[in-house]
Design a protein around this motif. Sequence first.
Motif, PDB file in Angstrom:
ATOM      1  N   ALA A 110       0.832  -1.205   0.000  1.00 25.49           N
ATOM      2  CA  ALA A 110       0.000   0.000   0.000  1.00 25.49           C
ATOM      3  C   ALA A 110       0.868   1.257   0.000  1.00 25.49           C
ATOM      4  O   ALA A 110       0.587   2.218  -0.715  1.00 25.49           O
ATOM      5  CB  ALA A 110      -0.942  -0.015   1.202  1.00 25.49           C
ATOM      6  N   ILE A 111       1.932   1.242   0.804  1.00 30.01           N
ATOM      7  CA  ILE A 111       2.847   2.397   0.850  1.00 30.01           C
ATOM      8  C   ILE A 111       3.509   2.602  -0.510  1.00 30.01           C
ATOM      9  O   ILE A 111       3.613   3.729  -0.999  1.00 30.01           O
ATOM     10  CB  ILE A 111       3.906   2.194   1.961  1.00 30.01           C
ATOM     11  CG1 ILE A 111       3.266   2.352   3.323  1.00 30.01           C
ATOM     12  CG2 ILE A 111       5.057   3.169   1.797  1.00 30.01           C
ATOM     13  CD1 ILE A 111       4.194   2.059   4.481  1.00 30.01           C
ATOM     14  N   LEU A 112       3.943   1.515  -1.128  1.00 25.92           N
ATOM     15  CA  LEU A 112       4.572   1.618  -2.444  1.00 25.92           C
ATOM     16  C   LEU A 112       3.592   2.183  -3.468  1.00 25.92           C
ATOM     17  O   LEU A 112       3.954   3.047  -4.273  1.00 25.92           O
ATOM     18  CB  LEU A 112       5.082   0.242  -2.887  1.00 25.92           C
ATOM     19  CG  LEU A 112       5.839   0.190  -4.201  1.00 25.92           C
ATOM     20  CD1 LEU A 112       7.082   1.059  -4.143  1.00 25.92           C
ATOM     21  CD2 LEU A 112       6.221  -1.251  -4.539  1.00 25.92           C
ATOM     22  N   LYS A 113       2.343   1.726  -3.406  1.00 19.66           N
ATOM     23  CA  LYS A 113       1.319   2.235  -4.327  1.00 19.66           C
ATOM     24  C   LYS A 113       1.102   3.732  -4.103  1.00 19.66           C
ATOM     25  O   LYS A 113       1.032   4.504  -5.072  1.00 19.66           O
ATOM     26  CB  LYS A 113       0.012   1.462  -4.114  1.00 19.66           C
ATOM     27  CG  LYS A 113      -1.104   1.901  -5.012  1.00 19.66           C
ATOM     28  CD  LYS A 113      -2.375   1.147  -4.700  1.00 19.66           C
ATOM     29  CE  LYS A 113      -3.534   1.714  -5.496  1.00 19.66           C
ATOM     30  NZ  LYS A 113      -4.815   1.185  -5.043  1.00 19.66           N
ATOM     31  N   ASN A 114       1.016   4.144  -2.828  1.00 19.66           N
ATOM     32  CA  ASN A 114       0.832   5.566  -2.516  1.00 19.66           C
ATOM     33  C   ASN A 114       2.024   6.398  -2.987  1.00 19.66           C
ATOM     34  O   ASN A 114       1.855   7.505  -3.500  1.00 19.66           O
ATOM     35  CB  ASN A 114       0.623   5.763  -1.015  1.00 19.66           C
ATOM     36  CG  ASN A 114      -0.730   5.264  -0.550  1.00 19.66           C
ATOM     37  OD1 ASN A 114      -1.639   5.086  -1.347  1.00 19.66           O
ATOM     38  ND2 ASN A 114      -0.853   5.009   0.741  1.00 19.66           N
ATOM     39  N   GLN A 115       3.220   5.868  -2.827  1.00 18.66           N
ATOM     40  CA  GLN A 115       4.409   6.585  -3.294  1.00 18.66           C
ATOM     41  C   GLN A 115       4.384   6.749  -4.811  1.00 18.66           C
ATOM     42  O   GLN A 115       4.751   7.808  -5.335  1.00 18.66           O
ATOM     43  CB  GLN A 115       5.671   5.850  -2.852  1.00 18.66           C
ATOM     44  CG  GLN A 115       5.990   5.989  -1.389  1.00 18.66           C
ATOM     45  CD  GLN A 115       7.206   5.193  -0.970  1.00 18.66           C
ATOM     46  OE1 GLN A 115       7.643   4.282  -1.676  1.00 18.66           O
ATOM     47  NE2 GLN A 115       7.755   5.520   0.192  1.00 18.66           N
ATOM     48  N   GLN A 116       3.961   5.708  -5.504  1.00 10.78           N
ATOM     49  CA  GLN A 116       3.871   5.811  -6.961  1.00 10.78           C
ATOM     50  C   GLN A 116       2.823   6.837  -7.370  1.00 10.78           C
ATOM     51  O   GLN A 116       3.039   7.618  -8.301  1.00 10.78           O
ATOM     52  CB  GLN A 116       3.559   4.437  -7.561  1.00 10.78           C
ATOM     53  CG  GLN A 116       4.719   3.470  -7.471  1.00 10.78           C
ATOM     54  CD  GLN A 116       4.352   2.060  -7.901  1.00 10.78           C
ATOM     55  OE1 GLN A 116       3.193   1.703  -7.994  1.00 10.78           O
ATOM     56  NE2 GLN A 116       5.377   1.248  -8.160  1.00 10.78           N
TER      57      GLN A 116
END
Length: 179
Positions: A110-116
């Motif tokens: 989820a964090i990676l998706k938000n960062q993207q």
Amino acid sequence: MENENVNTVKYPAAVDLKFAKVATTLGLTKRTLFIKMVEYFYRTKKDPADTNDELLKNTMVKSHKAYTSFIKTQEQLLLIPMKESMDKMISNQKDIVKYFNEQVAGHNKAILKNQQEQLIKLLETEKLIQRNFEGKEKLKAIFLQILNHYISTREELGSFKTREKEELAENTRIQIKKL
């Protein structure tokens, strides 16, 4: 040795060869070996005719039973509880790994998706700022062009044409508002 009553034992010559060989191997005289053999059988109460040595077997069986009962006791006291504890520990570690995979790994995704998503928004914002900057520069250039036109036209009109100066100022304001 002292003079004692010596008795004689008769046995076959083949046995005498074996007897002499054993005595030589042990570094004893035949007489000393014979005395030691008699003492051994007398003390141990073993039957020299019994080649299987039942007394030795019985002693071994008793020792084996004692070892077996000791091992069973240790198994009950130590090994089984230890195995149960290890099984619980393994189960807990599996639960930890499952939790990690479900919670932490999911959270990381989820964090990676938000960062993207933030990166995409940042790039879009950067493009918008660049366009606004370029638009601002164009706007400045057009404004400068209008201002220069206003100044040069005003200079040409001279000082007595007030009405035309007012029209020029109004026309310039309209052009600036259109920007």
